[in-house]
Design a protein around this motif. Sequence first.
Motif, PDB file in Angstrom:
ATOM      1  N   HIS A 171       0.808  -1.221   0.000  1.00 29.70           N
ATOM      2  CA  HIS A 171       0.000   0.000   0.000  1.00 29.70           C
ATOM      3  C   HIS A 171       0.842   1.273   0.000  1.00 29.70           C
ATOM      4  CE1 HIS A 171      -4.001  -1.883   0.685  1.00 29.70           C
ATOM      5  NE2 HIS A 171      -3.247  -2.854   1.164  1.00 29.70           N
ATOM      6  N   VAL A 172       2.164   1.143   0.112  1.00 33.29           N
ATOM      7  CA  VAL A 172       3.013   2.339   0.115  1.00 33.29           C
ATOM      8  C   VAL A 172       3.988   2.353  -1.060  1.00 33.29           C
ATOM      9  CG1 VAL A 172       2.872   2.678   2.612  1.00 33.29           C
ATOM     10  CG2 VAL A 172       4.714   1.263   1.669  1.00 33.29           C
ATOM     11  N   THR A 173       3.913   1.338  -1.911  1.00 33.61           N
ATOM     12  CA  THR A 173       4.793   1.284  -3.087  1.00 33.61           C
ATOM     13  C   THR A 173       3.958   1.187  -4.354  1.00 33.61           C
ATOM     14  OG1 THR A 173       4.938  -1.134  -2.926  1.00 33.61           O
ATOM     15  CG2 THR A 173       6.673   0.144  -1.863  1.00 33.61           C
ATOM     16  N   THR A 174       4.634   1.397  -5.473  1.00 38.43           N
ATOM     17  CA  THR A 174       3.971   1.254  -6.763  1.00 38.43           C
ATOM     18  C   THR A 174       3.894  -0.217  -7.131  1.00 38.43           C
ATOM     19  OG1 THR A 174       6.102   1.559  -7.855  1.00 38.43           O
ATOM     20  CG2 THR A 174       4.715   3.515  -7.579  1.00 38.43           C
ATOM     21  N   LYS A 175       3.211  -0.512  -8.214  1.00 41.73           N
ATOM     22  CA  LYS A 175       3.037  -1.892  -8.671  1.00 41.73           C
ATOM     23  C   LYS A 175       4.393  -2.543  -8.940  1.00 41.73           C
ATOM     24  CE  LYS A 175       0.595  -4.600 -12.181  1.00 41.73           C
ATOM     25  NZ  LYS A 175      -0.250  -4.542 -13.399  1.00 41.73           N
ATOM     26  N   GLU A 176       4.492  -3.831  -8.595  1.00 41.08           N
ATOM     27  CA  GLU A 176       5.741  -4.555  -8.803  1.00 41.08           C
ATOM     28  C   GLU A 176       6.043  -4.696 -10.290  1.00 41.08           C
ATOM     29  OE1 GLU A 176       7.470  -5.175  -6.246  1.00 41.08           O
ATOM     30  OE2 GLU A 176       5.968  -5.008  -4.676  1.00 41.08           O
ATOM     31  N   ARG A 177       7.339  -4.704 -10.624  1.00 34.59           N
ATOM     32  CA  ARG A 177       7.747  -4.949 -12.002  1.00 34.59           C
ATOM     33  C   ARG A 177       7.580  -6.428 -12.324  1.00 34.59           C
ATOM     34  NH1 ARG A 177      13.743  -3.064 -12.342  1.00 34.59           N
ATOM     35  NH2 ARG A 177      13.768  -4.201 -10.369  1.00 34.59           N
ATOM     36  N   ASN A 178       7.485  -6.752 -13.607  1.00 37.84           N
ATOM     37  CA  ASN A 178       7.365  -8.146 -14.015  1.00 37.84           C
ATOM     38  C   ASN A 178       8.576  -8.948 -13.543  1.00 37.84           C
ATOM     39  OD1 ASN A 178       4.961  -7.745 -15.284  1.00 37.84           O
ATOM     40  ND2 ASN A 178       5.823  -7.520 -17.329  1.00 37.84           N
ATOM     41  N   GLY A 179       8.312 -10.097 -12.927  1.00 36.21           N
ATOM     42  CA  GLY A 179       9.385 -11.004 -12.560  1.00 36.21           C
ATOM     43  C   GLY A 179      10.213 -10.570 -11.371  1.00 36.21           C
ATOM     44  N   TYR A 180       9.754  -9.559 -10.618  1.00 34.21           N
ATOM     45  CA  TYR A 180      10.538  -9.084  -9.484  1.00 34.21           C
ATOM     46  C   TYR A 180       9.603  -8.554  -8.411  1.00 34.21           C
ATOM     47  CZ  TYR A 180      13.858  -6.330  -6.746  1.00 34.21           C
ATOM     48  OH  TYR A 180      14.602  -5.820  -5.729  1.00 34.21           O
ATOM     49  N   VAL A 181       9.927  -8.856  -7.156  1.00 34.74           N
ATOM     50  CA  VAL A 181       9.135  -8.360  -6.037  1.00 34.74           C
ATOM     51  C   VAL A 181      10.077  -7.680  -5.049  1.00 34.74           C
ATOM     52  CG1 VAL A 181       7.590  -8.957  -4.137  1.00 34.74           C
ATOM     53  CG2 VAL A 181       7.441 -10.203  -6.292  1.00 34.74           C
ATOM     54  N   ARG A 182       9.801  -6.437  -4.742  1.00 37.91           N
ATOM     55  CA  ARG A 182      10.671  -5.676  -3.846  1.00 37.91           C
ATOM     56  C   ARG A 182      10.860  -6.370  -2.501  1.00 37.91           C
ATOM     57  NH1 ARG A 182       7.139  -2.095  -6.100  1.00 37.91           N
ATOM     58  NH2 ARG A 182       7.993  -0.474  -7.449  1.00 37.91           N
ATOM     59  N   CYS A 183      12.093  -6.377  -2.032  1.00 40.09           N
ATOM     60  CA  CYS A 183      12.462  -6.891  -0.705  1.00 40.09           C
ATOM     61  C   CYS A 183      12.258  -8.396  -0.544  1.00 40.09           C
ATOM     62  CB  CYS A 183      11.690  -6.158   0.400  1.00 40.09           C
ATOM     63  SG  CYS A 183      11.958  -4.379   0.386  1.00 40.09           S
ATOM     64  N   LYS A 184      12.174  -9.123  -1.654  1.00 39.08           N
ATOM     65  CA  LYS A 184      12.042 -10.580  -1.561  1.00 39.08           C
ATOM     66  C   LYS A 184      13.245 -11.315  -2.144  1.00 39.08           C
ATOM     67  CE  LYS A 184       9.118 -12.566  -0.065  1.00 39.08           C
ATOM     68  NZ  LYS A 184       8.890 -12.965   1.359  1.00 39.08           N
ATOM     69  N   GLY A 185      14.220 -10.580  -2.672  1.00 46.08           N
ATOM     70  CA  GLY A 185      15.392 -11.241  -3.226  1.00 46.08           C
ATOM     71  C   GLY A 185      15.169 -11.685  -4.655  1.00 46.08           C
ATOM     72  N   LEU A 186      16.210 -12.258  -5.239  1.00 48.03           N
ATOM     73  CA  LEU A 186      16.153 -12.697  -6.632  1.00 48.03           C
ATOM     74  C   LEU A 186      15.348 -13.981  -6.746  1.00 48.03           C
ATOM     75  CD1 LEU A 186      17.302 -12.198  -9.520  1.00 48.03           C
ATOM     76  CD2 LEU A 186      19.208 -13.676  -8.885  1.00 48.03           C
ATOM     77  N   GLY A 187      14.439 -14.051  -7.685  1.00 49.58           N
ATOM     78  CA  GLY A 187      13.707 -15.296  -7.923  1.00 49.58           C
ATOM     79  C   GLY A 187      12.208 -15.157  -7.885  1.00 49.58           C
TER      80      GLY A 187
END
Length: 202
Positions: free
Chosen positions: A159-175
Motif C-alpha cells: 500500500h506504500v509502493t507502486t506496482k511490482e515490475r514483471n518477474g521481481y518483487v521488492r524486498c524478496k530477493g532474486l527469484g
Amino acid sequence: MYYVVDDKLKDWVMGSAAKKWRDFKSELKTLYFDDKTDEELQVVPDNRVSPTDWEELVAFWKSERGKKRSQQGKQNRKEMELLHTSGSKSHARVSHEMHMKNGYPPHRHEVFMETQKCKKTGAPSSVAAANMFKKIENMENERPELLEKTIQQGGLFSHVTTKERNGYVRCKGLGPSAASLGMLGTRKLKSTKLQMAEEEAK
C-alpha cells in the motif's frame, strides 16, 4: 557444462545466471569498449570470451539499438532514488537473518527499513528512504490491520509502493515473482525474467 536443477529453483538459477551475464557484459564494455579505437576492438581482451562472441558484442554496442539501450540504461540509473544499501547481502539473506533473530518471518516493510537505514546511526540512508519510512509509519497508524496481512493478502508494503515490475518483487530477493507468490491481481504464469533467460539461452 550441465547441471540438474530442481524445478523449484529453476527460476532463481536462470534469473541469477542472466544477471551475472548482464553484469559481465557491462564490465567488459566499461573496461574494453568505451573510448577504444576500432583497431583495439579487434583484439579479444578476455580469455573467457570467444572471438565470435566478442565480435557480436562489439557489433551490438556499435549499433543504433545498442547505443539506444545504453542511453536508456544510464537514464534509468540516474532516476533511481532507492538503491541497494545492504552491501553484498541480498534481501533474502537479510530477511532470513531477521527471522532467526526475531523468531518470525519479517514483513516486507520491515526488510525495507532494515536495508535502507544507515548502519551506524540507524537513520534513513537517503531522502527517498526517509520519505518511505514516513509513508510506512503513517500507514501503520492509519491502517494497523494491514500489519496482520500476508503478502498474498496485500500487506502494508503493497500500500506504500507502486506496482511490482514483471518477474521481481521488492524486498524478496532474486527469484520470486508477484505471480509465484500469489500476490493479489496476478496470475501464476512463467515470470518474464525466466522467459527472457530461457530465450537468451537458445
